[in-house]
Design a protein around this motif. Structure first.
Motif, PDB file in Angstrom:
ATOM      1  N   THR A  38       5.163  10.582   6.760  1.00 28.71           N
ATOM      2  CA  THR A  38       4.472  10.112   8.418  1.00 28.71           C
ATOM      3  C   THR A  38       3.068  10.044   8.603  1.00 28.71           C
ATOM      4  OG1 THR A  38       5.832  11.421  10.220  1.00 28.71           O
ATOM      5  CG2 THR A  38       6.959   9.488   9.049  1.00 28.71           C
ATOM      6  N   ALA A  39       3.181  10.788   9.897  1.00 30.48           N
ATOM      7  CA  ALA A  39       1.680  11.637  10.785  1.00 30.48           C
ATOM      8  C   ALA A  39       2.381  13.018  10.440  1.00 30.48           C
ATOM      9  CB  ALA A  39       1.273  10.700  11.211  1.00 30.48           C
ATOM     10  N   THR A  40       3.419  12.696  10.500  1.00 32.69           N
ATOM     11  CA  THR A  40       3.225  14.001  10.760  1.00 32.69           C
ATOM     12  C   THR A  40       4.799  15.315  10.133  1.00 32.69           C
ATOM     13  OG1 THR A  40       5.173  14.088  12.542  1.00 32.69           O
ATOM     14  CG2 THR A  40       3.074  14.872  13.370  1.00 32.69           C
ATOM     15  N   VAL A  76       5.372   4.338   6.501  1.00 38.14           N
ATOM     16  CA  VAL A  76       4.447   5.889   5.591  1.00 38.14           C
ATOM     17  C   VAL A  76       3.187   5.509   5.419  1.00 38.14           C
ATOM     18  CG1 VAL A  76       3.941   6.242   2.697  1.00 38.14           C
ATOM     19  CG2 VAL A  76       6.359   6.346   3.099  1.00 38.14           C
ATOM     20  N   ALA A  77       2.430   6.864   6.346  1.00 40.69           N
ATOM     21  CA  ALA A  77       1.137   7.029   6.221  1.00 40.69           C
ATOM     22  C   ALA A  77       0.457   7.571   5.309  1.00 40.69           C
ATOM     23  CB  ALA A  77       0.805   7.925   7.734  1.00 40.69           C
ATOM     24  N   ARG A  78       1.106   9.045   4.403  1.00 36.37           N
ATOM     25  CA  ARG A  78       0.014   9.239   3.486  1.00 36.37           C
ATOM     26  C   ARG A  78       1.145   9.228   1.935  1.00 36.37           C
ATOM     27  NH1 ARG A  78      -0.432  15.047   3.376  1.00 36.37           N
ATOM     28  NH2 ARG A  78       0.817  15.385   5.143  1.00 36.37           N
ATOM     29  N   VAL A  79       0.438   9.569   0.924  1.00 40.94           N
ATOM     30  CA  VAL A  79       1.466   9.998  -0.338  1.00 40.94           C
ATOM     31  C   VAL A  79       0.183  10.950  -1.011  1.00 40.94           C
ATOM     32  CG1 VAL A  79       2.057   8.989  -2.533  1.00 40.94           C
ATOM     33  CG2 VAL A  79       1.811   7.820  -0.266  1.00 40.94           C
ATOM     34  N   VAL A  80       1.327  11.903  -1.257  1.00 42.25           N
ATOM     35  CA  VAL A  80       0.157  13.316  -2.041  1.00 42.25           C
ATOM     36  C   VAL A  80       0.794  13.481  -3.535  1.00 42.25           C
ATOM     37  CG1 VAL A  80      -1.377  13.468   0.307  1.00 42.25           C
ATOM     38  CG2 VAL A  80       0.996  14.791  -0.197  1.00 42.25           C
TER      39      VAL A  80
END
Length: 80
Positions: A38-40, A76-80
């Motif tokens: 998420t964002a955090t 989900v805000a980002r995938v790394v």
């Protein structure tokens, strides 16, 4: 994934689809992981191995590709 860059890689855009088959099980101790945040907060991760070998003749490769099938996570805000 690029072996010559110390195993660093990049992700192409994520493609979201529907499927009747289950997600890939993954390898909890695999050397490569995709994380969903998420964002955090980290929500989950899926780890896997790559062979860096050509699938037909086992010749060594400097770059290997992967297409994991992972469950969708809400928020989900980002995938790394």
């Amino acid at each position: 994934m690029d072996r010559s860059r110390g195993g660093q890689g990049g992700l192409d855009p994520v493609l979201r689809t529907r499927s009747l088959t289950p997600s890939d099980a993954g390898e909890p101790d695999g050397p490569f992981c995709i994380e969903f945040h998420t964002a955090t907060t980290k929500l989950s991760q899926t780890c896997f191995s790559l062979t860096f070998a050509h699938p037909e003749n086992e010749a060594p490769l400097d770059r290997d590709y992967f297409t994991p099938k992972v469950p969708a996570n809400a928020g989900v805000a980002r995938v790394v």
